[in-house]
Design a protein around this motif. Structure first.
Motif, PDB file in Angstrom:
ATOM      1  N   LEU A  63      29.547  -0.302 -34.830  1.00 42.37           N
ATOM      2  CA  LEU A  63      30.527  -0.773 -35.933  1.00 42.37           C
ATOM      3  C   LEU A  63      30.621  -2.148 -35.724  1.00 42.37           C
ATOM      4  N   MET A  64      30.797  -2.780 -34.589  1.00 36.49           N
ATOM      5  CA  MET A  64      30.796  -4.033 -34.044  1.00 36.49           C
ATOM      6  C   MET A  64      29.809  -4.905 -34.979  1.00 36.49           C
ATOM      7  N   VAL A  65      28.421  -4.511 -34.903  1.00 33.67           N
ATOM      8  CA  VAL A  65      27.227  -5.178 -35.558  1.00 33.67           C
ATOM      9  C   VAL A  65      27.357  -4.745 -37.049  1.00 33.67           C
ATOM     10  N   ALA A  66      27.833  -3.562 -37.382  1.00 30.07           N
ATOM     11  CA  ALA A  66      27.870  -3.321 -38.786  1.00 30.07           C
ATOM     12  C   ALA A  66      28.768  -4.560 -39.538  1.00 30.07           C
ATOM     13  N   THR A  67      29.936  -4.534 -38.760  1.00 30.17           N
ATOM     14  CA  THR A  67      31.089  -5.576 -39.231  1.00 30.17           C
ATOM     15  C   THR A  67      30.322  -7.100 -39.391  1.00 30.17           C
ATOM     16  N   ALA A  68      29.672  -7.383 -38.303  1.00 26.91           N
ATOM     17  CA  ALA A  68      28.830  -8.646 -38.395  1.00 26.91           C
ATOM     18  C   ALA A  68      28.042  -8.771 -39.421  1.00 26.91           C
ATOM     19  N   ALA A  69      27.388  -7.899 -39.686  1.00 23.62           N
ATOM     20  CA  ALA A  69      26.581  -7.796 -40.996  1.00 23.62           C
ATOM     21  C   ALA A  69      27.180  -7.990 -42.284  1.00 23.62           C
ATOM     22  N   ASN A  70      28.414  -7.629 -42.183  1.00 25.48           N
ATOM     23  CA  ASN A  70      29.209  -7.890 -43.509  1.00 25.48           C
ATOM     24  C   ASN A  70      29.411  -9.304 -43.978  1.00 25.48           C
ATOM     25  N   GLY A  71      28.959 -10.118 -43.011  1.00 19.56           N
ATOM     26  CA  GLY A  71      28.878 -11.691 -43.231  1.00 19.56           C
ATOM     27  C   GLY A  71      28.370 -11.959 -44.406  1.00 19.56           C
ATOM     28  N   ILE A  72      27.452 -11.276 -44.767  1.00 22.38           N
ATOM     29  CA  ILE A  72      26.632 -11.194 -46.115  1.00 22.38           C
ATOM     30  C   ILE A  72      27.653 -10.961 -47.247  1.00 22.38           C
ATOM     31  N   MET A  73      28.272 -10.159 -47.310  1.00 22.81           N
ATOM     32  CA  MET A  73      29.212  -9.760 -48.323  1.00 22.81           C
ATOM     33  C   MET A  73      30.355 -10.808 -48.507  1.00 22.81           C
ATOM     34  N   ASP A 109      34.353 -18.534 -40.899  1.00 20.95           N
ATOM     35  CA  ASP A 109      34.371 -16.970 -40.939  1.00 20.95           C
ATOM     36  C   ASP A 109      33.959 -16.512 -39.600  1.00 20.95           C
ATOM     37  N   LEU A 110      33.429 -17.142 -38.705  1.00 19.21           N
ATOM     38  CA  LEU A 110      33.331 -16.969 -37.290  1.00 19.21           C
ATOM     39  C   LEU A 110      34.700 -16.837 -36.596  1.00 19.21           C
ATOM     40  N   VAL A 111      35.679 -17.744 -36.768  1.00 19.56           N
ATOM     41  CA  VAL A 111      36.949 -17.778 -36.420  1.00 19.56           C
ATOM     42  C   VAL A 111      37.558 -16.214 -36.727  1.00 19.56           C
ATOM     43  N   VAL A 112      37.613 -15.878 -37.814  1.00 23.55           N
ATOM     44  CA  VAL A 112      38.240 -14.655 -38.415  1.00 23.55           C
ATOM     45  C   VAL A 112      37.531 -13.486 -37.598  1.00 23.55           C
ATOM     46  N   THR A 113      35.971 -13.479 -37.658  1.00 20.71           N
ATOM     47  CA  THR A 113      35.444 -12.563 -37.132  1.00 20.71           C
ATOM     48  C   THR A 113      35.749 -12.330 -35.637  1.00 20.71           C
ATOM     49  N   LEU A 114      35.991 -13.354 -34.974  1.00 19.92           N
ATOM     50  CA  LEU A 114      36.182 -13.398 -33.545  1.00 19.92           C
ATOM     51  C   LEU A 114      37.551 -12.505 -33.633  1.00 19.92           C
ATOM     52  N   GLY A 115      38.633 -13.062 -34.300  1.00 20.23           N
ATOM     53  CA  GLY A 115      39.979 -12.418 -34.031  1.00 20.23           C
ATOM     54  C   GLY A 115      39.935 -11.034 -34.591  1.00 20.23           C
ATOM     55  N   GLY A 116      38.943 -10.579 -35.422  1.00 23.43           N
ATOM     56  CA  GLY A 116      39.076  -9.203 -36.163  1.00 23.43           C
ATOM     57  C   GLY A 116      38.377  -8.390 -35.021  1.00 23.43           C
ATOM     58  N   MET A 117      37.615  -8.697 -34.169  1.00 24.11           N
ATOM     59  CA  MET A 117      36.887  -7.955 -32.992  1.00 24.11           C
ATOM     60  C   MET A 117      38.028  -7.386 -31.989  1.00 24.11           C
ATOM     61  N   VAL A 118      38.908  -8.269 -31.862  1.00 24.31           N
ATOM     62  CA  VAL A 118      39.820  -7.878 -30.832  1.00 24.31           C
ATOM     63  C   VAL A 118      40.554  -6.537 -30.989  1.00 24.31           C
ATOM     64  N   PRO A 119      41.259  -6.316 -32.236  1.00 24.08           N
ATOM     65  CA  PRO A 119      41.697  -4.965 -32.583  1.00 24.08           C
ATOM     66  C   PRO A 119      40.615  -3.788 -32.423  1.00 24.08           C
ATOM     67  N   VAL A 142      29.163 -10.428 -26.902  1.00 21.75           N
ATOM     68  CA  VAL A 142      30.075 -10.995 -27.969  1.00 21.75           C
ATOM     69  C   VAL A 142      29.576 -12.205 -28.560  1.00 21.75           C
ATOM     70  N   GLY A 143      29.002 -12.993 -27.778  1.00 20.59           N
ATOM     71  CA  GLY A 143      28.257 -14.188 -28.237  1.00 20.59           C
ATOM     72  C   GLY A 143      27.011 -13.794 -29.104  1.00 20.59           C
TER      73      GLY A 143
END
Length: 260
Positions: A63-73, A109-119, A142-143
């Motif tokens: 799910l973490m990687v699927a969320t990262a792939a949503n960078g396309i959207m 987008d990276l800043v928001v993604t990093l924050g979203g991974m925490v919850p 994470v990197g």
């Protein structure tokens, strides 16, 4: 501070403020992975060969990687929105580097993604997922995740600039949900038909997901399969390098050129 750094910081701040003024989109993108974790983990997990907590341990990195792939959207929608509303045209008239505007979007987008991974990680821990690897390996995971998000965001920026329409970007963005389904993010690929398994294993999402499971200590690396999943860390880095090398310059060139 140099002019380039000043302009870059200004664009980063602009995109972060933009998200602050659109809380609905921010809440949706942050809560959707958690909703999927609970739904897939407790509904689908009972029907798979790896039920219960074992499946949730398998699922969280996917799910973490699927969320990262949503960078396309997200990259596509934001770039299309700015292009459609004429914001990009106004930015092009300003005396600043042509790379600053798309880089500002990617950095925000990276800043928001990093924050979203925490919850997402906290909920994952609550449902049974654990980090079994070392602290250094977890930081590396994470990197790698952020690097993959950075790569997919450039795909989205290019497509958003090319479409120039919020409606077209929204329709095309919906199609990106199929990408994690054609990977090992949600299910093992061992029992897939031969051609479909090959397609799934050469999906960049599969390589990054396998690397995440290895670095978090959740699953061993497969001994059989396509090269990217049997060498997941190297495969992930190669995929990220290829995506960035191809789509970053194309996106910057498209922005600098303008037009639709």
């Amino acid at each position: 501070m140099s002019a380039l750094a000043y302009d870059g910081t200004a664009m980063l701040g602009r995109h972060l403020r933009r998200l602050r003024h659109n809380p609905g989109l921010l809440i949706l993108t942050q809560t959707m992975p958690i909703t999927m974790l609970l739904f897939f983990g407790y509904v689908f997990g009972s029907a798979l060969a790896t039920p219960g907590q074992e499946y949730r341990t398998f699922l969280v990195p996917g799910l973490m990687v699927a969320t990262a792939a949503n960078g396309i959207m997200t990259g596509m929608f934001q770039a299309a929105q700015d292009s459609h509303r004429g914001v990009m045209d106004r930015f092009r008239t300003l005396p600043m580097s042509r790379t600053v505007v798309p880089f500002g979007q990617a950095a925000a987008d990276l800043v928001v993604t990093l924050g979203g991974m925490v919850p997402l990680m906290l909920v994952g821990l609550a449902v049974g997922w654990r980090i079994e690897g070392s602290a250094l390996e977890a930081v590396g995971a994470v990197g790698l995740l952020l690097l993959f998000r950075f790569a997919t965001t450039w795909i989205g920026i290019l497509l958003g600039l090319a479409s120039g329409s919020e409606e077209a970007a929204g329709q095309l963005g919906g199609a990106t949900f199929i990408l994690p389904l054609l990977s090992n993010a949600y299910i093992p690929t061992d029992n897939l038909p031969g051609w479909l398994r090959t397609l799934a294993e050469w999906n960049p999402i599969s390589a990054v997901t396998t690397a995440m499971r290895e670095l978090f200590g959740n699953a061993p690396v497969p001994t059989e399969g396509a090269w990217p999943v049997t060498h997941p860390i190297a495969g992930s880095l190669v995929w990220c390098a290829v995506l960035i090398a191809v789509f970053l310059p194309l996106a910057v060139r498209r922005y600098a050129r303008g037009g639709r």
